[in-house]
Design an enzyme around this catalytic site. Sequence first.
Site, PDB file in Angstrom:
ATOM      1  N   GLY A  31       8.166  -5.007   3.625  1.00  0.00           N
ATOM      2  CA  GLY A  31       7.517  -5.400   2.372  1.00  0.00           C
ATOM      3  C   GLY A  31       6.531  -3.974   2.318  1.00  0.00           C
ATOM      4  N   LEU A  33       6.917  -2.399  -0.898  1.00  0.00           N
ATOM      5  CA  LEU A  33       8.079  -1.935  -0.928  1.00  0.00           C
ATOM      6  C   LEU A  33       7.377  -1.302  -1.979  1.00  0.00           C
ATOM      7  CD1 LEU A  33      10.674  -4.371  -1.715  1.00  0.00           C
ATOM      8  CD2 LEU A  33       9.969  -3.392   0.489  1.00  0.00           C
ATOM      9  N   HIS A  34       8.591   0.565  -1.693  1.00  0.00           N
ATOM     10  CA  HIS A  34       7.701   1.270  -2.021  1.00  0.00           C
ATOM     11  C   HIS A  34       9.148   2.483  -2.676  1.00  0.00           C
ATOM     12  CE1 HIS A  34       7.804   3.464   1.801  1.00  0.00           C
ATOM     13  NE2 HIS A  34       6.758   3.047   1.963  1.00  0.00           N
ATOM     14  N   GLY A  36      10.634   4.833  -0.734  1.00  0.00           N
ATOM     15  CA  GLY A  36      11.845   4.464   0.345  1.00  0.00           C
ATOM     16  C   GLY A  36      12.685   3.702   0.454  1.00  0.00           C
ATOM     17  N   HIS A  37      11.711   2.327   0.408  1.00  0.00           N
ATOM     18  CA  HIS A  37      12.977   1.102   0.683  1.00  0.00           C
ATOM     19  C   HIS A  37      13.534   1.557  -0.257  1.00  0.00           C
ATOM     20  CE1 HIS A  37       8.686  -0.181   2.409  1.00  0.00           C
ATOM     21  NE2 HIS A  37       9.313  -0.709   2.843  1.00  0.00           N
ATOM     22  N   GLY A 147      15.959   4.122   7.113  1.00  0.00           N
ATOM     23  CA  GLY A 147      15.452   5.243   6.827  1.00  0.00           C
ATOM     24  C   GLY A 147      14.603   6.392   8.065  1.00  0.00           C
ATOM     25  N   GLN A 153      13.417   4.888  15.658  1.00  0.00           N
ATOM     26  CA  GLN A 153      13.394   3.073  15.101  1.00  0.00           C
ATOM     27  C   GLN A 153      14.943   3.182  15.336  1.00  0.00           C
ATOM     28  OE1 GLN A 153      11.419   0.439  13.322  1.00  0.00           O
ATOM     29  NE2 GLN A 153      13.295   0.681  11.444  1.00  0.00           N
TER      30      GLN A 153
HETATM   31  P1  AMP Z   1       8.657  -0.912   6.911  1.00  0.00           P
HETATM   32  O1  AMP Z   1       8.713  -2.060   5.947  1.00  0.00           O
HETATM   33  O2  AMP Z   1       7.513  -0.156   6.689  1.00  0.00           O
HETATM   34  O3  AMP Z   1       9.368  -1.437   8.764  1.00  0.00           O
HETATM   35  O4  AMP Z   1      10.354  -0.357   6.652  1.00  0.00           O
HETATM   36  C1  AMP Z   1      11.931  -0.595   6.395  1.00  0.00           C
HETATM   37  C2  AMP Z   1      12.657   0.417   6.317  1.00  0.00           C
HETATM   38  O5  AMP Z   1      12.508   1.540   5.208  1.00  0.00           O
HETATM   39  C3  AMP Z   1      12.649   1.493   7.518  1.00  0.00           C
HETATM   40  O6  AMP Z   1      14.196   0.993   7.765  1.00  0.00           O
HETATM   41  C4  AMP Z   1      11.902   2.776   7.109  1.00  0.00           C
HETATM   42  O7  AMP Z   1      12.523   3.476   8.224  1.00  0.00           O
HETATM   43  C5  AMP Z   1      12.028   3.079   5.356  1.00  0.00           C
HETATM   44  N1  AMP Z   1      11.209   3.348   5.193  1.00  0.00           N
HETATM   45  C6  AMP Z   1      10.187   3.162   5.324  1.00  0.00           C
HETATM   46  N2  AMP Z   1       9.551   4.566   4.376  1.00  0.00           N
HETATM   47  C7  AMP Z   1      10.438   4.896   3.996  1.00  0.00           C
HETATM   48  C8  AMP Z   1      10.317   6.549   3.254  1.00  0.00           C
HETATM   49  N3  AMP Z   1       9.417   6.916   2.693  1.00  0.00           N
HETATM   50  N4  AMP Z   1      11.935   7.072   3.210  1.00  0.00           N
HETATM   51  C9  AMP Z   1      12.767   6.263   3.524  1.00  0.00           C
HETATM   52  N5  AMP Z   1      13.039   5.689   4.518  1.00  0.00           N
HETATM   53  C10 AMP Z   1      11.596   4.565   4.717  1.00  0.00           C
END
Ligand code: AMP
Length: 287
Positions: A31, A33-34, A36-37, A147, A153
């Site tokens: 969550g 979310l930005h 990237g998500h 990502g 990961q």
């Molecule tokens: P998180 O919510 O931080 O656990 O991230 C969820 C998914 O979004 C993971 O697979 C992350 O690698 C991916 N993610 C987070 N930040 C970015 C980003 N800046 N660019 C691309 N994918 C991202």
Amino acid sequence: MEIVHTIEHVRQAVRQARIVEKKIGFVPTMGSLHAGHGSLIETAVRETDFVVVSIFVNPTQFGPGEDLDKYPRTLETDAVFCEKFGADLIFAPSADEMYPSEQLTWVQTEQLIDKLCGTSRPGHFRGVTTICTKLFNIVQADIAYFGQKDGQQALVIRRMVRDLNMPLEIRICPIVREADGLAMSSRNRYLSADERKRALCLYKALTACREEITAGQRDGEMLIDTMKAIIAQDRGQIDYVSIVDTETLEPLKTVTDRALVALAVHIGPTRLIDNILIDLNNSPNIV
Ligand code: AMP
């Protein structure tokens, strides 16, 4: 778009989608979310017919003293975000829904997890692989999207799926950055204005490394020294700065072919990670 909180509801919705032969895409997130998500969801929407986004701040991947309690929880705005990007279902379970009793069964990938982030976050990857296995079993997607931002990961999940013959594909999407180069992260919200400026040292260090490689430098230690000096200028506290093999994560003395340049740095109290993939067969580009 529907928001559900129970495993049973996810199973029902996915079953319905499968009846009409929809291909299921899955984007696991914590969550806040930005963009990237957003890029993961966008890719999932393009490549599959029914996209499930999970939003769950997974307690088992946080160590003692880490930011589990203060991790931003913004379900309402996340829901608007997911809808805008075309997701079909949000799965936002409680901790009790995911861990109704003591978890006695864990999934763990060996070797890859005692390096880089695994060193300073013992138990972190065991939490990640276990929650992903649970979520994969619940959603039963055809493709799951991760990502490159969390490069280790991504590698660990890929390996787990391969080693355990899990019946889904894993897609790794490129890192999405702010206009000035800072990798987008939910943890960027923690940064003060001054820390936000200093946080750019991660990207500056990676860019300098790429430039030195382009100019012909191949010595791992020299490249690492360059990056450490840049981070020190902005008073970043280094957790690690590493140049490693893209498959084994073993340190590389010399950059010969492909390499992962990865770093974790504390800016004030906030721990940030970033990386670039170097591929000398193509141009050494930032991914
Ligand atoms: P998180 O919510 O931080 O656990 O991230 C969820 C998914 O979004 C993971 O697979 C992350 O690698 C991916 N993610 C987070 N930040 C970015 C980003 N800046 N660019 C691309 N994918 C991202």
